[in-house]
Scaffold this motif. Structure first.
Motif, PDB file in Angstrom:
ATOM      1  N   ILE A   8      10.558  18.645 -39.732  1.00 32.98           N
ATOM      2  CA  ILE A   8       9.919  19.946 -39.606  1.00 32.98           C
ATOM      3  C   ILE A   8      10.985  21.014 -39.355  1.00 32.98           C
ATOM      4  N   LEU A   9      10.995  22.053 -40.188  1.00 33.96           N
ATOM      5  CA  LEU A   9      11.822  23.229 -39.916  1.00 33.96           C
ATOM      6  C   LEU A   9      10.949  24.220 -39.158  1.00 33.96           C
ATOM      7  N   LEU A  23      13.328  19.312 -36.499  1.00 31.75           N
ATOM      8  CA  LEU A  23      12.883  18.145 -35.734  1.00 31.75           C
ATOM      9  C   LEU A  23      12.574  16.989 -36.673  1.00 31.75           C
ATOM     10  N   CYS A  24      12.891  15.790 -36.230  1.00 33.43           N
ATOM     11  CA  CYS A  24      12.417  14.583 -36.887  1.00 33.43           C
ATOM     12  C   CYS A  24      11.326  14.048 -35.979  1.00 33.43           C
ATOM     13  N   ASN A  25      10.087  14.235 -36.385  1.00 31.06           N
ATOM     14  CA  ASN A  25       8.932  13.960 -35.529  1.00 31.06           C
ATOM     15  C   ASN A  25       9.068  14.788 -34.243  1.00 31.06           C
ATOM     16  N   LEU A 120       3.609  22.789 -24.898  1.00 34.03           N
ATOM     17  CA  LEU A 120       3.898  21.505 -25.550  1.00 34.03           C
ATOM     18  C   LEU A 120       5.395  21.218 -25.661  1.00 34.03           C
ATOM     19  N   ALA A 121       6.236  22.163 -25.203  1.00 30.89           N
ATOM     20  CA  ALA A 121       7.677  21.884 -25.125  1.00 30.89           C
ATOM     21  C   ALA A 121       7.939  20.677 -24.231  1.00 30.89           C
ATOM     22  N   HIS A 122       7.011  20.384 -23.340  1.00 28.98           N
ATOM     23  CA  HIS A 122       7.134  19.223 -22.457  1.00 28.98           C
ATOM     24  C   HIS A 122       7.093  17.905 -23.231  1.00 28.98           C
ATOM     25  N   GLY A 315       8.566  23.690 -33.243  1.00 32.57           N
ATOM     26  CA  GLY A 315       8.620  22.513 -34.096  1.00 32.57           C
ATOM     27  C   GLY A 315       7.789  21.355 -33.592  1.00 32.57           C
ATOM     28  N   VAL A 316       7.734  21.160 -32.267  1.00 32.74           N
ATOM     29  CA  VAL A 316       6.959  20.024 -31.744  1.00 32.74           C
ATOM     30  C   VAL A 316       5.464  20.270 -31.928  1.00 32.74           C
ATOM     31  N   VAL A 317       5.028  21.535 -31.801  1.00 29.96           N
ATOM     32  CA  VAL A 317       3.627  21.854 -32.111  1.00 29.96           C
ATOM     33  C   VAL A 317       3.386  21.646 -33.599  1.00 29.96           C
TER      34      VAL A 317
END
Length: 342
Positions: A8-9, A23-25, A120-122, A315-317
């Motif tokens: 994900i960019l 991010l990779c996953n 969700l950065a956590h 990215g994590v979201v």
């Protein structure tokens, strides 16, 4: 898709930092942030200058993020971007770039709420931080936001308290400006507070019902206090800077902690997750550490680089939404006011 490598960019441009991450996953491969120093001489962010700087920075920042991650753009699975809330001019730059790139690469586009990303950065996969179990209370404190959110799942969040006027970070920065400290002044108040006596001067705490916050009255009381004292003694600030900073910080942290205690009492949830740029403040970190022992809370604070505005949290979201196939259309528009909702 959960067991696959999904790249994900992510792009973040809500205020004055241009950031891109790959991010990779849930694992961060790169997280590049270009900070705009032009605002320092104005004592705050100038929206028009911010949007121009984003236009200059976004291409090199994205290029650098891909290079650091050692990922070719053809390997990307999706592009996530900050839709809002934030400064409209700044958001438009990131939104337009993300839409164009997703169209050119023919890959999904994912819109992200900036406030959801702070929470969700956590869940970024990092050995230096621990993720909370659901449900938990998230307190997001930054220059533009102050919220307490009951988080039941990745996508089920309920705002149970928020500021009625100014954000806590603004209260820090504006107080610092009154003391003649350069922008951003919040970290400097924290620095000088360590050298002072926190109850040297007394400032009133606003009386706000429930779990909501208000900081405008506190800022006004600090203004009047400084005006009165400097009229009596022109060297008052120089002679008492550490004590003034310690007293201001003590009052602000008391306000935050009082509301957190009430939130825990009302919900019965003792897991507390902190986010936003003010999470870097040593005082609030110390207070939360003490609360773990005194009240039996379990507290979570992301790495500093994931507290301030950054693309990794976007990215994590984006990854969680990618798993749900929650994609945006090309006609999507930026939203300066974007309410966090379930």
């Amino acid at each position: 898709m959960k067991n696959q490598e999904n790249f994900i960019l992510a792009i973040e441009s809500s205020c004055d930092d241009t950031s891109a991450a790959v991010l990779c996953n849930k694992k961060v491969l790169s997280n590049v942030v270009a900070t705009q120093e032009i605002h320092q001489k104005y004592g705050g962010v100038v929206p028009e200058l911010a949007s121009r700087a984003h236009q200059q920075n976004i291409v090199p920042v994205v290029h650098q993020a891909l290079a650091q991650a050692n990922i070719d753009k053809k390997q990307l699975s999706a592009i996530a971007f900050t839709r809002g809330p934030g400064l409209m001019g700044s958001l438009l730059v990131g939104t337009s770039f993300a839409k164009s790139l997703s169209l050119g690469l023919a890959i999904p586009l994912i819109e992200v709420n900036h406030m959801q990303a702070h929470i969700l950065a956590h869940f970024i996969e990092d050995r230096e931080q621990e993720s909370p179990d659901f449900p938990f209370l998230a307190m997001t404190i930054s220059g533009g936001h102050t919220q307490i959110v009951l988080v039941k799942s990745y996508f089920e969040m309920e705002i149970i308290g928020e500021t009625l006027d100014d954000a806590v970070g603004e209260a820090f920065d504006k107080s610092a400006k009154l003391l003649g400290l350069p922008y951003p002044g919040g970290p400097l108040i924290d620095k000088y507070a360590k050298l002072g006596t926190e109850k040297a001067f007394e400032f009133p705490k606003p009386k706000v019902d429930g779990l909501n916050f208000s900081f405008s009255g506190l800022k006004t009381s600090i203004l009047y206090f400084i005006q009165k004292k400097t009229k009596e003694n022109s060297e008052f600030i120089n002679e008492n800077l550490a004590d003034i900073c310690a007293s201001i910080q003590f009052t602000i942290l008391e306000i935050l902690m009082d509301k957190l205690k009430l939130a825990v009492k009302q919900t019965g949830v003792k897991r507390i997750a902190l986010g936003g740029g003010v999470a870097a403040n040593s005082g609030i970190r110390s207070r939360l550490a003490n609360a773990e022992e005194e009240f039996g809370w379990k507290t979570y604070i992301p790495k500093f680089e994931y507290c301030t505005d950054n693309a990794a949290m976007i990215g994590v979201v984006g990854y969680f939404k990618f798993l749900e196939k929650d994609f945006a259309e090309q006609n999507i528009a930026a939203k300066a006011r974007y309410k966090l909702s379930s």
